[in-house]
Write a protein that holds these residues in place. Structure first.
Motif, short mmCIF file in Angstrom:
data_model
loop_
_atom_site.label_atom_id
_atom_site.label_comp_id
_atom_site.label_asym_id
_atom_site.label_seq_id
_atom_site.Cartn_x
_atom_site.Cartn_y
_atom_site.Cartn_z
N GLN A 48 0.36 -1.29 -0.16
CA GLN A 48 -0.49 0.06 -0.26
C GLN A 48 0.48 0.98 -0.18
N GLN A 49 2.46 1.21 0.97
CA GLN A 49 2.61 2.39 0.68
C GLN A 49 3.39 2.68 -0.30
N SER A 50 4.03 1.21 -1.24
CA SER A 50 4.15 1.23 -2.31
C SER A 50 3.46 2.61 -3.68
N ALA A 51 2.17 1.98 -2.92
CA ALA A 51 1.21 2.33 -4.42
C ALA A 51 0.91 4.32 -4.14
N GLN A 52 0.45 4.02 -2.67
CA GLN A 52 0.91 5.67 -2.36
C GLN A 52 2.13 6.79 -2.79
N GLN A 53 2.87 5.38 -2.56
CA GLN A 53 4.26 6.72 -2.90
C GLN A 53 4.75 7.03 -4.91
N ARG A 54 4.05 5.86 -4.88
CA ARG A 54 3.90 6.36 -6.44
C ARG A 54 3.41 7.56 -6.88
N GLN A 55 1.83 7.30 -6.25
CA GLN A 55 0.33 7.67 -6.58
C GLN A 55 1.08 9.61 -6.63
N GLU A 56 1.23 9.44 -5.58
CA GLU A 56 1.82 11.04 -4.66
C GLU A 56 3.36 11.25 -5.79
N PHE A 57 4.45 10.93 -6.01
CA PHE A 57 5.01 11.32 -7.29
C PHE A 57 4.82 11.67 -8.30
N ALA A 58 3.94 10.65 -9.25
CA ALA A 58 3.15 10.95 -10.13
C ALA A 58 2.02 12.41 -9.99
N ASP A 59 1.90 12.76 -8.76
CA ASP A 59 0.95 13.70 -8.73
C ASP A 59 2.29 15.13 -8.64
N ALA A 60 2.62 14.94 -8.05
CA ALA A 60 4.00 16.18 -7.45
C ALA A 60 4.95 16.53 -8.31
N SER A 61 5.66 15.76 -9.60
CA SER A 61 6.25 15.48 -10.25
C SER A 61 5.70 15.85 -12.28
N TRP A 62 4.35 15.49 -11.98
CA TRP A 62 3.28 16.34 -13.49
C TRP A 62 3.38 17.58 -13.21
N LYS A 63 2.72 18.20 -11.82
CA LYS A 63 2.78 19.14 -11.23
C LYS A 63 4.43 20.05 -11.77
N GLU A 64 5.60 19.78 -10.97
CA GLU A 64 6.74 19.89 -11.22
C GLU A 64 7.06 19.87 -12.61
N LEU A 65 6.76 19.51 -13.33
CA LEU A 65 6.98 19.18 -15.05
C LEU A 65 6.09 20.20 -15.83
N PHE A 66 5.27 20.56 -15.65
CA PHE A 66 4.67 21.38 -15.86
C PHE A 66 5.31 23.46 -15.58
N GLU A 67 5.38 23.59 -14.72
CA GLU A 67 5.12 24.39 -13.90
C GLU A 67 6.71 25.31 -14.33
N GLN A 68 7.42 25.44 -15.03
CA GLN A 68 8.79 25.82 -15.58
C GLN A 68 8.50 25.76 -16.66
N GLY A 69 6.84 25.28 -17.92
CA GLY A 69 6.58 25.53 -19.25
C GLY A 69 6.43 24.38 -19.80
N THR A 70 6.79 24.17 -20.78
CA THR A 70 6.64 22.67 -21.52
C THR A 70 7.66 22.51 -21.21
N PRO A 71 7.67 20.61 -20.22
CA PRO A 71 8.80 19.99 -19.99
C PRO A 71 10.22 19.82 -20.89
N THR A 72 11.03 18.88 -20.91
CA THR A 72 11.84 18.82 -21.81
C THR A 72 12.09 17.08 -22.06
N ALA A 73 12.05 16.97 -23.14
CA ALA A 73 12.27 15.52 -23.46
C ALA A 73 13.37 14.80 -22.08
N GLU A 74 14.05 15.18 -22.03
CA GLU A 74 14.91 14.16 -20.87
C GLU A 74 14.64 14.42 -19.47
N ALA A 75 13.45 15.01 -18.96
CA ALA A 75 12.75 15.31 -17.98
C ALA A 75 11.92 14.59 -17.59
#
Length: 162
Positions: A48-75
């Motif tokens: 359950q922790q693994s699933a929660q960590q994945r969800q939290e990472f996906a949400d936070a990372s996706w938000k961070e990717l687009f905060e500064q504009g269009t993300p790079t292919a590397e990002a």
């Protein structure tokens, strides 16, 4: 009927020994099941922790990717790579949970078998105990009758000797 010792006393002894052995086995099975259950619960929590960590990472990372504009292919590649690693971790932890669940079910089945054997042996010991109590009661009744008969004979002899 022997007035001194219950004729089935050897069987009582053997069944008592067997019952104590089954009690020890039941206790060991209960401990194994409890340990397996604890490991299963731990594996469930990790999954359950693994699933929660994945969800939290996906949400936070996706938000961070687009905060500064269009993300790079590397990002985006790093983001997808990390998600794939988290997915793999979830699968591994789920496999561990399934294994622990099977072990717990096997331990529970062994506990059920041990409990059934113990109940059966306990019933047999109880039945023998009841037989012994009946035998003791009969034995006491017969002894009382003999004593009463002897007392009557003694009284008769006294009256005939006078």
């Amino acid at each position: 009927m022997n007035a001194r010792k219950f004729p089935l006393e050897p069987l009582c002894t053997v069944r008592g020994i067997r019952l104590r052995k089954l009690e020890s086995e039941l206790k060991a099975c209960r401990e194994r099941w409890q340990a397996a259950e604890n490991l299963r619960v731990e594996a469930l929590q990790q999954w359950q922790q693994s699933a929660q960590q994945r969800q939290e990472f996906a949400d936070a990372s996706w938000k961070e990717l687009f905060e500064q504009g269009t993300p790079t292919a590397e990002a985006m590649r790093r983001h997808e790579h990390h998600l794939a690693w988290l997915d793999q971790l979830i699968v591994q932890r789920h496999d561990e949970l399934e294994r622990r669940s099977r072990e717990c079910a096997e331990a529970e089945a062994a506990l059920d078998v041990a409990a059934t054997a113990w109940r059966s042996a306990h019933s047999k010991v109880d039945a023998l105990g009841e037989l012994k109590q009946e035998w003791l009661q009969q034995s006491r009744s017969q002894q009382a009758l003999r004593e009463e008969h002897n007392l009557e004979e003694l009284m008769l002899r006294r009256t005939t000797l006078r």
